[in-house]
Design a protein around this motif. Structure first.
Motif, mmCIF file in Angstrom:
data_model
loop_
_atom_site.group_PDB
_atom_site.id
_atom_site.type_symbol
_atom_site.label_atom_id
_atom_site.label_comp_id
_atom_site.label_asym_id
_atom_site.label_seq_id
_atom_site.Cartn_x
_atom_site.Cartn_y
_atom_site.Cartn_z
ATOM 1 N N TYR A 390 -17.596 -16.789 47.801
ATOM 2 C CA TYR A 390 -17.361 -17.582 46.573
ATOM 3 C C TYR A 390 -15.934 -17.636 46.198
ATOM 4 N N HIS A 391 -15.341 -18.706 45.734
ATOM 5 C CA HIS A 391 -14.100 -18.816 45.468
ATOM 6 C C HIS A 391 -14.007 -19.305 43.898
ATOM 7 N N ALA A 392 -13.131 -18.730 43.248
ATOM 8 C CA ALA A 392 -13.018 -19.020 41.763
ATOM 9 C C ALA A 392 -11.502 -19.606 41.488
ATOM 10 N N GLY A 393 -11.362 -21.066 41.742
ATOM 11 C CA GLY A 393 -10.195 -21.741 41.707
ATOM 12 C C GLY A 393 -9.814 -21.907 39.988
ATOM 13 N N ASP A 394 -8.651 -22.548 39.893
ATOM 14 C CA ASP A 394 -8.372 -22.904 38.415
ATOM 15 C C ASP A 394 -9.188 -23.867 38.044
ATOM 16 N N ASP A 395 -9.838 -24.887 38.599
ATOM 17 C CA ASP A 395 -10.722 -25.889 37.928
ATOM 18 C C ASP A 395 -11.936 -25.749 38.263
ATOM 19 N N VAL A 467 -15.949 -17.178 35.072
ATOM 20 C CA VAL A 467 -16.472 -18.639 34.899
ATOM 21 C C VAL A 467 -16.745 -18.980 33.401
ATOM 22 N N ALA A 468 -17.175 -17.869 32.513
ATOM 23 C CA ALA A 468 -17.483 -18.341 31.224
ATOM 24 C C ALA A 468 -16.000 -18.614 30.464
ATOM 25 N N ARG A 469 -15.022 -17.897 30.712
ATOM 26 C CA ARG A 469 -13.813 -17.929 30.204
ATOM 27 C C ARG A 469 -13.326 -19.362 30.344
ATOM 28 N N ARG A 470 -13.166 -19.682 31.864
ATOM 29 C CA ARG A 470 -12.689 -21.004 32.182
ATOM 30 C C ARG A 470 -13.445 -21.977 32.069
ATOM 31 N N LEU A 471 -14.756 -22.057 31.546
ATOM 32 C CA LEU A 471 -15.609 -23.105 31.225
ATOM 33 C C LEU A 471 -14.860 -23.313 29.746
ATOM 34 N N GLY A 472 -14.806 -22.612 28.921
ATOM 35 C CA GLY A 472 -14.379 -22.543 27.455
ATOM 36 C C GLY A 472 -12.969 -23.489 27.580
ATOM 37 N N ARG A 473 -11.881 -22.891 28.439
ATOM 38 C CA ARG A 473 -10.724 -23.469 28.515
ATOM 39 C C ARG A 473 -10.698 -24.849 29.045
ATOM 40 N N VAL A 475 -13.292 -26.950 28.569
ATOM 41 C CA VAL A 475 -13.961 -27.838 27.532
ATOM 42 C C VAL A 475 -13.088 -28.215 26.609
ATOM 43 N N LYS A 476 -12.113 -27.234 26.151
ATOM 44 C CA LYS A 476 -11.078 -27.606 25.013
ATOM 45 C C LYS A 476 -10.008 -28.477 25.811
ATOM 46 N N ARG A 477 -9.551 -28.328 27.104
ATOM 47 C CA ARG A 477 -8.744 -29.259 27.639
ATOM 48 C C ARG A 477 -9.298 -30.672 27.751
ATOM 49 N N ASN A 478 -10.624 -30.811 27.989
ATOM 50 C CA ASN A 478 -11.135 -32.116 28.051
ATOM 51 C C ASN A 478 -11.160 -32.899 26.740
ATOM 52 N N ARG A 479 -11.498 -32.241 25.760
ATOM 53 C CA ARG A 479 -11.743 -32.532 24.433
ATOM 54 C C ARG A 479 -10.023 -33.042 23.908
ATOM 55 N N ARG A 480 -9.140 -32.199 24.170
ATOM 56 C CA ARG A 480 -8.041 -32.641 23.777
ATOM 57 C C ARG A 480 -7.514 -34.044 24.392
ATOM 58 N N GLU A 481 -7.958 -34.259 25.810
ATOM 59 C CA GLU A 481 -7.845 -35.469 26.684
ATOM 60 C C GLU A 481 -8.366 -36.567 26.015
ATOM 61 N N ARG A 482 -9.803 -36.571 25.704
ATOM 62 C CA ARG A 482 -10.433 -37.706 25.049
ATOM 63 C C ARG A 482 -9.846 -37.836 23.683
ATOM 64 N N ARG A 483 -9.622 -37.022 22.879
ATOM 65 C CA ARG A 483 -8.675 -37.199 21.793
ATOM 66 C C ARG A 483 -7.658 -38.099 21.848
#
Length: 497
Positions: A390-395, A467-473, A475-483
């Motif tokens: 497995y590999h856990a990248g930034d995105d 994975v749980a932490r980066r999922l939350g991050r 989601v917040k980033r995508n929400r800001r981008e949509r806004r």
């Protein structure tokens, strides 16, 4: 709107053949078993069944209506009980068009609608004109994007030019057919075993030669039949990008035309068997929300690239999801012994099955041949360990698994639905665990889902929390981008004269 007029005779013939074949088989068996059943009574039953089919299909065709609105596809149907369905366009993930040889000659097609929430077809239109099927496919995607003004096919092509991403070549199709094994072809092997046995008995061959010929001939039948099925499935495969969706066409006897919305892609999957790896080839498939390759009516039609040079596959994969090149963390070395032991047990069980089959049927005189596989179990265990990681990248989180067919899953963090850590009784003895990355496209927790298998228990805990932490991050980033995009759109609309 109504179904195509030719759909009525086509459905009568196809349904009639299916039902009457069953009735005839059962009736002839009953005539042979019960002499009192006269042919006249049997003919009467056949006529009644045929009239029932005619009446049912006529009522089905007459009552079936559909209408495409700006928000939904409305379908009215039902023979005995009426049924009204409103399928919201926003829930439609895939619009697949199926045509066999007869349907292509008649100019009709079946339209399958796949929605989020399951791998089954939500609704089917059987059958409409092919031009109408393409119109529905185009209009559903356009209205999902918010366009309410109707446009002609020429206008659609002008606004959304078609970008050809991949077309399978003759060499790639032949190679794909040669290296693919179709599970549906395995049944043919058991059909030819009696033929081989009778042929070898006529020559009075020794048992050893008989067993070798059995294995070679069965493998040849499996290879040829698998190649033929694969060739027919991916003949003329073509992948294009039109606006915000991928579109594919494929098939020789059964032609498929489908669409894959880019914003609904959950997972990218790269697969390579040993021959592909040796020659530098790979395949790429995608999984959309609630609908994974091979689970819908299209039967695996969501392969983005059925076979191409690995570098070309990676280029397309990166164009769909911009992920970094992974550096895999493998399971601990000690689990290789576990894999070797597992494969050895499988060989022993397989030998027991062949022995039991031979004792019952007498068809497998050389039943102990599978024991030869014990020699390669250490090698199989090593490659099982080597191909996992497995590999856990930034995105993105990337997982890899598979002994014979190495499978790599690429999952964006914002597509993750659930992270599950699983430890079986045997894994706890080895102090390892498996982390399953569940997405909206997954159907249950299967071994085919993205997962990091047999990693250290402590690493599994860290991966699950990461994975749980980066999922939350994400989601917040995508929400800001949509806004931000919404504000820019409102600003641009306010500045328009």
């Amino acid at each position: 709107m109504k179904l195509h007029p030719l759909s009525l005779p086509y459905r009568i013939v196809t349904r009639g053949v299916q039902i009457l074949s069953t009735v005839l088989f059962a009736g002839l068996a009953a005539v042979g078993a019960v002499k009192a059943l006269t042919l006249g009574l049997f003919a009467f039953i056949v006529v009644v069944v045929l009239l029932g089919i005619l009446g049912w299909e006529f009522a089905y065709h007459r009552r079936f209506e559909y209408e495409l609105t700006n928000d939904s596809l409305d379908i009215d149907s039902g023979v005995i009980s009426r049924r009204h369905r409103e399928i919201p366009l926003r829930r439609i993930q895939n619009v697949d068009i199926h045509r066999n040889v007869i349907q292509r000659v008649a100019g009709i097609a079946s339209v399958g609608l796949e929605t989020a929430g399951g791998g089954d077809t939500e609704a089917s239109l059987e059958y409409v004109a092919y031009e109408e099927a393409r119109r529905l496919q185009r209009e559903i995607q356009r209205r999902k994007n918010g366009d309410t003004e109707a446009e002609s096919p020429n206008e659609s092509e002008t606004r959304h030019p078609e970008d050809v991403l991949y077309e399978i070549s003759a060499e790639e199709l032949l190679l794909l057919s040669a290296v693919s094994i179709e599970p549906r072809a395995i049944g043919l092997v058991f059909l030819v075993i009696p033929f081989v046995m009778d042929t070898m008995d006529s020559f009075g061959s020794v048992v050893f030669l008989f067993g070798i010929v059995q294995i070679v001939f069965s493998a040849l039948v499996l290879w040829v039949s698998s190649g033929a099925i694969t060739f027919a499935r991916y003949y003329g495969f073509r992948l294009t990008r039109v606006g915000d969706e991928l579109r594919y066409e494929r098939g020789l006897l059964q032609r498929y035309d489908g669409s894959i919305p880019l914003d609904k892609i959950q997972t990218l999957t790269l697969q390579e068997n040993p021959i592909m790896r040796r020659l530098g080839y790979a395949t790429l498939s995608v999984e959309t929300a609630g609908y994974s390759p091979g689970n819908g009516s299209s039967g695996g039609s969501e392969a983005a690239i059925p076979l191409a040079v690995r570098e070309r596959v990676l280029v397309l994969a990166h164009s769909l999801e911009s992920f970094e090149d992974p550096t895999f963390e493998r399971p601990p070395r000690r689990v290789r012994r576990r894999y070797v032991l597992r494969y050895a047990i499988m060989v022993v069980v397989l030998t027991g099955v062949t022995y039991g089959f031979d004792r019952v049927t007498g068809l497998l005189g050389f039943w102990y041949v599978p024991l030869v596989l014990l020699v390669v179990t250490p090698l199989a265990g090593h490659y099982r360990w080597k191909h996992r990681g497995y590999h856990a990248g930034d995105d993105h989180v990337v997982t890899r698994d598979g002994f014979w067919r190495r499978t790599t899953h690429v999952v964006p963090y914002y597509r993750v639905q659930t992270v599950v850590q699983r430890e079986t009784i045997f894994q706890r003895r080895w102090s390892v665990a498996t982390v399953i990355i569940d997405t909206a496209g997954s159907i249950g927790f299967r071994t085919r889902d993205p997962h990091a298998a047999d990693i250290e228990t402590s690493d599994a805990n860290e991966l699950r929390e990461l994975v749980a932490r980066r999922l939350g991050r994400q989601v917040k980033r995508n929400r800001r981008e949509r806004r931000r995009k919404r504000k820019l759109a409102e600003s641009a609309a306010g500045n328009d004269p």
